[in-house]
Design a protein around this motif. Sequence first.
Motif, PDB file in Angstrom:
ATOM      1  N   CYS A 104       0.843  -1.196   0.000  1.00  0.00           N
ATOM      2  CA  CYS A 104       0.000   0.000   0.000  1.00  0.00           C
ATOM      3  C   CYS A 104       0.878   1.245   0.000  1.00  0.00           C
ATOM      4  CB  CYS A 104      -0.907  -0.012   1.231  1.00  0.00           C
ATOM      5  SG  CYS A 104      -1.851   1.509   1.474  1.00  0.00           S
ATOM      6  N   GLU A 105       0.511   2.212  -0.816  1.00  0.00           N
ATOM      7  CA  GLU A 105       1.358   3.392  -1.026  1.00  0.00           C
ATOM      8  C   GLU A 105       1.130   4.501  -0.002  1.00  0.00           C
ATOM      9  OE1 GLU A 105       1.654   3.125  -5.893  1.00  0.00           O
ATOM     10  OE2 GLU A 105      -0.124   4.037  -4.982  1.00  0.00           O
ATOM     11  N   ARG A 106       0.143   4.342   0.888  1.00  0.00           N
ATOM     12  CA  ARG A 106      -0.244   5.479   1.724  1.00  0.00           C
ATOM     13  C   ARG A 106      -0.096   5.257   3.222  1.00  0.00           C
ATOM     14  NH1 ARG A 106      -6.114   7.230   0.197  1.00  0.00           N
ATOM     15  NH2 ARG A 106      -5.613   8.787   1.779  1.00  0.00           N
ATOM     16  N   THR A 107       0.024   4.020   3.679  1.00  0.00           N
ATOM     17  CA  THR A 107      -0.104   3.785   5.119  1.00  0.00           C
ATOM     18  C   THR A 107       1.202   3.807   5.899  1.00  0.00           C
ATOM     19  OG1 THR A 107      -0.086   1.376   4.737  1.00  0.00           O
ATOM     20  CG2 THR A 107      -2.244   2.470   4.849  1.00  0.00           C
ATOM     21  N   ASN A 108       2.338   3.816   5.222  1.00  0.00           N
ATOM     22  CA  ASN A 108       3.611   3.918   5.943  1.00  0.00           C
ATOM     23  C   ASN A 108       3.897   5.391   6.216  1.00  0.00           C
ATOM     24  OD1 ASN A 108       6.172   3.862   7.001  1.00  0.00           O
ATOM     25  ND2 ASN A 108       7.023   2.501   5.442  1.00  0.00           N
ATOM     26  N   GLU A 112       9.405   7.989   3.640  1.00  0.00           N
ATOM     27  CA  GLU A 112      10.660   8.511   3.106  1.00  0.00           C
ATOM     28  C   GLU A 112      11.841   7.638   3.520  1.00  0.00           C
ATOM     29  OE1 GLU A 112      11.230  12.589   4.071  1.00  0.00           O
ATOM     30  OE2 GLU A 112       9.482  13.290   2.914  1.00  0.00           O
ATOM     31  N   ASP A 113      11.824   7.146   4.756  1.00  0.00           N
ATOM     32  CA  ASP A 113      12.893   6.246   5.206  1.00  0.00           C
ATOM     33  C   ASP A 113      12.843   4.925   4.445  1.00  0.00           C
ATOM     34  OD1 ASP A 113      13.739   8.127   7.056  1.00  0.00           O
ATOM     35  OD2 ASP A 113      12.502   7.299   8.668  1.00  0.00           O
ATOM     36  N   ALA A 114      11.633   4.399   4.254  1.00  0.00           N
ATOM     37  CA  ALA A 114      11.494   3.143   3.517  1.00  0.00           C
ATOM     38  C   ALA A 114      11.901   3.311   2.060  1.00  0.00           C
ATOM     39  CB  ALA A 114      10.056   2.639   3.617  1.00  0.00           C
ATOM     40  N   ASP A 115      11.546   4.441   1.480  1.00  0.00           N
ATOM     41  CA  ASP A 115      11.939   4.708   0.089  1.00  0.00           C
ATOM     42  C   ASP A 115      13.459   4.683  -0.063  1.00  0.00           C
ATOM     43  OD1 ASP A 115       9.360   4.969  -0.881  1.00  0.00           O
ATOM     44  OD2 ASP A 115       9.340   7.161  -0.785  1.00  0.00           O
ATOM     45  N   LYS A 116      14.158   5.266   0.901  1.00  0.00           N
ATOM     46  CA  LYS A 116      15.618   5.307   0.827  1.00  0.00           C
ATOM     47  C   LYS A 116      16.219   3.912   0.946  1.00  0.00           C
ATOM     48  CE  LYS A 116      16.030   9.993   2.734  1.00  0.00           C
ATOM     49  NZ  LYS A 116      16.436  10.806   3.922  1.00  0.00           N
ATOM     50  N   LEU A 117      15.636   3.079   1.806  1.00  0.00           N
ATOM     51  CA  LEU A 117      16.212   1.760   2.052  1.00  0.00           C
ATOM     52  C   LEU A 117      15.824   0.765   0.962  1.00  0.00           C
ATOM     53  CD1 LEU A 117      17.902   0.055   4.001  1.00  0.00           C
ATOM     54  CD2 LEU A 117      15.780  -0.571   5.155  1.00  0.00           C
ATOM     55  N   THR A 121       8.390   2.423  -0.816  1.00  0.00           N
ATOM     56  CA  THR A 121       7.874   2.047   0.486  1.00  0.00           C
ATOM     57  C   THR A 121       7.067   0.753   0.449  1.00  0.00           C
ATOM     58  OG1 THR A 121       6.681   2.881   2.423  1.00  0.00           O
ATOM     59  CG2 THR A 121       5.692   3.317   0.269  1.00  0.00           C
ATOM     60  N   THR A 122       6.991   0.102   1.592  1.00  0.00           N
ATOM     61  CA  THR A 122       6.030  -0.970   1.818  1.00  0.00           C
ATOM     62  C   THR A 122       4.808  -0.357   2.504  1.00  0.00           C
ATOM     63  OG1 THR A 122       6.825  -1.486   4.046  1.00  0.00           O
ATOM     64  CG2 THR A 122       7.945  -2.553   2.187  1.00  0.00           C
ATOM     65  N   ALA A 123       3.813  -1.188   2.788  1.00  0.00           N
ATOM     66  CA  ALA A 123       2.694  -0.736   3.613  1.00  0.00           C
ATOM     67  C   ALA A 123       3.164  -0.482   5.041  1.00  0.00           C
ATOM     68  CB  ALA A 123       1.587  -1.785   3.612  1.00  0.00           C
ATOM     69  N   GLY A 124       2.365   0.241   5.788  1.00  0.00           N
ATOM     70  CA  GLY A 124       2.591   0.316   7.212  1.00  0.00           C
ATOM     71  C   GLY A 124       2.268  -1.029   7.850  1.00  0.00           C
ATOM     72  N   LEU A 125       3.040  -1.423   8.857  1.00  0.00           N
ATOM     73  CA  LEU A 125       2.834  -2.682   9.555  1.00  0.00           C
ATOM     74  C   LEU A 125       2.730  -2.422  11.051  1.00  0.00           C
ATOM     75  CD1 LEU A 125       5.556  -4.914   7.806  1.00  0.00           C
ATOM     76  CD2 LEU A 125       3.197  -4.521   7.069  1.00  0.00           C
ATOM     77  N   PHE A 126       1.912  -3.211  11.726  1.00  0.00           N
ATOM     78  CA  PHE A 126       1.797  -3.089  13.174  1.00  0.00           C
ATOM     79  C   PHE A 126       3.021  -3.679  13.861  1.00  0.00           C
ATOM     80  CE2 PHE A 126      -2.715  -2.987  11.966  1.00  0.00           C
ATOM     81  CZ  PHE A 126      -3.157  -1.909  12.720  1.00  0.00           C
ATOM     82  N   LEU A 131      10.694   1.694  10.216  1.00  0.00           N
ATOM     83  CA  LEU A 131      10.773   1.670   8.750  1.00  0.00           C
ATOM     84  C   LEU A 131       9.432   1.332   8.122  1.00  0.00           C
ATOM     85  CD1 LEU A 131      14.192  -0.151   8.237  1.00  0.00           C
ATOM     86  CD2 LEU A 131      13.673   2.252   7.737  1.00  0.00           C
ATOM     87  N   THR A 132       8.538   0.720   8.896  1.00  0.00           N
ATOM     88  CA  THR A 132       7.205   0.408   8.383  1.00  0.00           C
ATOM     89  C   THR A 132       6.138   1.226   9.108  1.00  0.00           C
ATOM     90  OG1 THR A 132       6.999  -1.486   9.892  1.00  0.00           O
ATOM     91  CG2 THR A 132       7.879  -1.910   7.688  1.00  0.00           C
ATOM     92  N   GLY A 133       6.528   2.384   9.606  1.00  0.00           N
ATOM     93  CA  GLY A 133       5.563   3.318  10.168  1.00  0.00           C
ATOM     94  C   GLY A 133       5.625   3.511  11.658  1.00  0.00           C
ATOM     95  N   GLY A 134       6.285   2.605  12.378  1.00  0.00           N
ATOM     96  CA  GLY A 134       6.383   2.761  13.824  1.00  0.00           C
ATOM     97  C   GLY A 134       5.046   2.662  14.544  1.00  0.00           C
ATOM     98  N   TYR A 135       4.116   1.887  13.996  1.00  0.00           N
ATOM     99  CA  TYR A 135       2.797   1.757  14.616  1.00  0.00           C
ATOM    100  C   TYR A 135       2.859   0.829  15.824  1.00  0.00           C
ATOM    101  CZ  TYR A 135       0.755   3.869  10.418  1.00  0.00           C
ATOM    102  OH  TYR A 135       0.431   4.714   9.396  1.00  0.00           O
TER     103      TYR A 135
END
Length: 389
Positions: A104-108, A112-117, A121-126, A131-135
């Motif tokens: 998913c392009e919006r939930t992370n 920007e950090d994921a794009d660099k690595l 980006t990946t989706a945000g993850l719980f 790197l996946t949103g810090g949720y």
Amino acid sequence: MRALTWHGKKDIRCDTVPDPIIEHPRDAIVKVTSCAICGSDLHLFDGFMPGMKSGDIMGHEFMGEVVDVGKENSALKVGDRVVVPFTIICGECDQCKRGNFSVCERTNRNREDADKLFGHTTAGLFGYTHLTGGYPGGQAELVRVPFADKTHVKIPDGLSDEQVLFLGDIFPTGWQAAVQCDIEPTDTVAIWGAGPVGQMAIRSAVLLGARQVVAIDWVPERLEMARAGGAIPINFKEESVLDRLADLTHGKGPEKCIDAVGMESHVTRSFDAIYDRAKQAVMLETDRPHVLREMIYVCRPAGVLSVPGVYGGLIDKIPFGASMNKGLTWRMGQTHVNRWTDDLLRRIQDGQIDPSFVITHTVALENGPSMYKTFRDKEDGCIKVVLKP
């Protein structure tokens, strides 16, 4: 509320932390009734994944009851019983519309950090690094679920937590691993790793009609569970994986190979395993890819390698020339959970499978820190741990 929190390598604690609140109109707050420790959590426990911060709440496999909803969330109401997929999805971006929910392009929110690595980006993850949103994760009494109008699976009456909890991760992960193989009735499917995801992949391959399924592991309890699920077990500490697979396939090799192990392969006797651990020790390699090497070597030409096992960084000495010249197809990635859940929920309701078979330990949330070690070290016959907040 109480939650399991990360404080460094091999340091998980049950702490008192602030209760979550609604932060966005699409949010929901879920009171957790059951959660689980996943093999992927062990990569955080063992310190192999970057991006964790002290105090981060662990866990990405959980379910419960909705106790609050945002004003724009018309899909849920207080009292709904839901499983929460580990992948957070918006349901609206180009990737979500294609069913590629794990990217998913919006939930992370740290894209920007994921794009660099990763390049993108990946989706945000719980509960799985910043790197996946810090949720905050789901090994807690309460969880804020962002994009909750899409990131949920409603559970009908008549099904226990134990039957449906694994719809949030390991069941669709094992299923996707098998589906990616494009299994045909004549296929031998070899599965490395008979942990929870491997067990689900075994039963998925059987349901999808494989001629024979082979499970490769070394833990007796896992191999016996694999046998009960319809697989032929191979204990790699007692016999040659290469020789046994050759015998089972008349020397041709399995058509389909699944890596349900990932970055922490535990084989110790081979030269490449010693090499990997030495390079890890001096920070020249992050992951131990013994299983990938072995799959490339044994897979039948024009076969498929399916990789649900998590890899986090850099691997070395992969025989890519062999893979190219044998014409192998690689399929991998985090699970597109919501792509599969409607079908898998129906299969549970129809009695085709009861995923609760994999549970060996059920304990209170407060006992979670000690169970991380029990699970990691495969003590006390531990295959899958369910926590009750």
